[in-house]
Motif scaffolding. Structure first.
Motif, PDB file in Angstrom:
ATOM      1  N   THR A  16       4.769   6.967   1.999  1.00  0.00           N
ATOM      2  CA  THR A  16       4.990   5.794   2.844  1.00  0.00           C
ATOM      3  C   THR A  16       4.493   4.564   2.106  1.00  0.00           C
ATOM      4  OG1 THR A  16       4.715   7.084   4.873  1.00  0.00           O
ATOM      5  CG2 THR A  16       4.447   4.704   5.066  1.00  0.00           C
ATOM      6  N   ALA A  17       5.288   3.518   2.115  1.00  0.00           N
ATOM      7  CA  ALA A  17       4.896   2.233   1.518  1.00  0.00           C
ATOM      8  C   ALA A  17       4.809   1.208   2.635  1.00  0.00           C
ATOM      9  CB  ALA A  17       5.912   1.800   0.469  1.00  0.00           C
ATOM     10  N   SER A  27      14.201  13.174   5.133  1.00  0.00           N
ATOM     11  CA  SER A  27      14.311  12.097   6.106  1.00  0.00           C
ATOM     12  C   SER A  27      13.754  10.816   5.498  1.00  0.00           C
ATOM     13  CB  SER A  27      13.559  12.432   7.399  1.00  0.00           C
ATOM     14  OG  SER A  27      12.188  12.616   7.140  1.00  0.00           O
ATOM     15  N   ALA A  28      14.280   9.699   5.954  1.00  0.00           N
ATOM     16  CA  ALA A  28      13.831   8.392   5.465  1.00  0.00           C
ATOM     17  C   ALA A  28      13.858   7.415   6.630  1.00  0.00           C
ATOM     18  CB  ALA A  28      14.728   7.897   4.348  1.00  0.00           C
ATOM     19  N   ILE A  46       9.665   8.177   3.148  1.00  0.00           N
ATOM     20  CA  ILE A  46      10.603   9.252   2.830  1.00  0.00           C
ATOM     21  C   ILE A  46       9.808  10.552   2.867  1.00  0.00           C
ATOM     22  CG2 ILE A  46      10.315   9.022   0.332  1.00  0.00           C
ATOM     23  CD1 ILE A  46      13.399   9.659   0.173  1.00  0.00           C
ATOM     24  N   ASN A  47      10.421  11.585   3.428  1.00  0.00           N
ATOM     25  CA  ASN A  47       9.749  12.863   3.606  1.00  0.00           C
ATOM     26  C   ASN A  47      10.734  14.000   3.341  1.00  0.00           C
ATOM     27  OD1 ASN A  47       7.333  14.245   4.374  1.00  0.00           O
ATOM     28  ND2 ASN A  47       8.359  14.844   6.270  1.00  0.00           N
ATOM     29  N   TRP A  48      10.279  14.998   2.621  1.00  0.00           N
ATOM     30  CA  TRP A  48      11.094  16.177   2.316  1.00  0.00           C
ATOM     31  C   TRP A  48      10.368  17.413   2.838  1.00  0.00           C
ATOM     32  CZ3 TRP A  48       9.761  19.885  -1.666  1.00  0.00           C
ATOM     33  CH2 TRP A  48      10.719  20.871  -1.845  1.00  0.00           C
ATOM     34  N   SER A  70       0.867  -1.178   0.000  1.00  0.00           N
ATOM     35  CA  SER A  70       0.000   0.000   0.000  1.00  0.00           C
ATOM     36  C   SER A  70       0.902   1.226   0.000  1.00  0.00           C
ATOM     37  CB  SER A  70      -0.877   0.033   1.253  1.00  0.00           C
ATOM     38  OG  SER A  70      -1.747  -1.058   1.267  1.00  0.00           O
ATOM     39  N   VAL A  71       0.548   2.230  -0.779  1.00  0.00           N
ATOM     40  CA  VAL A  71       1.348   3.456  -0.881  1.00  0.00           C
ATOM     41  C   VAL A  71       0.484   4.637  -0.447  1.00  0.00           C
ATOM     42  CG1 VAL A  71       2.606   4.977  -2.452  1.00  0.00           C
ATOM     43  CG2 VAL A  71       2.765   2.504  -2.720  1.00  0.00           C
ATOM     44  N   SER A  72       1.053   5.493   0.409  1.00  0.00           N
ATOM     45  CA  SER A  72       0.335   6.658   0.925  1.00  0.00           C
ATOM     46  C   SER A  72       1.160   7.925   0.717  1.00  0.00           C
ATOM     47  CB  SER A  72       0.042   6.489   2.415  1.00  0.00           C
ATOM     48  OG  SER A  72      -0.736   5.353   2.653  1.00  0.00           O
ATOM     49  N   PRO A  73       0.882   8.696  -0.334  1.00  0.00           N
ATOM     50  CA  PRO A  73       1.536   9.993  -0.482  1.00  0.00           C
ATOM     51  C   PRO A  73       0.857  11.021   0.435  1.00  0.00           C
ATOM     52  CG  PRO A  73       0.091   9.597  -2.337  1.00  0.00           C
ATOM     53  CD  PRO A  73       0.046   8.371  -1.477  1.00  0.00           C
ATOM     54  N   SER A  74       1.613  12.038   0.845  1.00  0.00           N
ATOM     55  CA  SER A  74       1.055  13.082   1.709  1.00  0.00           C
ATOM     56  C   SER A  74       1.723  14.417   1.419  1.00  0.00           C
ATOM     57  CB  SER A  74       1.237  12.710   3.179  1.00  0.00           C
ATOM     58  OG  SER A  74       2.610  12.639   3.502  1.00  0.00           O
TER      59      SER A  74
END
Length: 93
Positions: A54-55, A86-87, A65-67, A20-24
């Motif tokens: 997030t996967a 960050s990862a 991973i977040n920028w 499952s993939v969750s973009p934010s």
């Protein structure tokens, strides 16, 4: 005054897989005025953009991973040059 815009979505079984993939995303802007840090720490003309993904595989494995980019007037906003990436990978058992 200040405003925030936050959004996310979840896509289950991406490409017929167990993932499952969750973009934010998150956008914040303090267009006018200042406030003490005890009530949110608004700084006039401060802006921030956060993008992440997030996967997840089942209940145990996830990777994200977040920028974050801090923007705005550099002379009044001490966070204007504090961009970061960050990862993380987690496994729960």
């Amino acid at each position: 005054y200040s405003y925030r815009v936050v959004g996310s979505a979840t896509y289950n079984n991406v490409a017929n897989s167990p993932w499952s993939v969750s973009p934010s995303f998150s956008w914040s802007h303090d267009p006018k005025g200042n406030a003490p840090s005890s009530i949110g720490g608004f700084v006039e003309d401060r802006m921030s953009l956060s993008l992440g993904v997030t996967a997840r595989k089942g209940e145990g494995l996830s990777a994200s991973i977040n920028w974050v980019e801090q923007m705005g007037e550099i002379t009044s906003n001490s966070r204007a040059d504090m961009d970061y990436l960050s990862a993380s990978v987690t496994y729960a058992f």
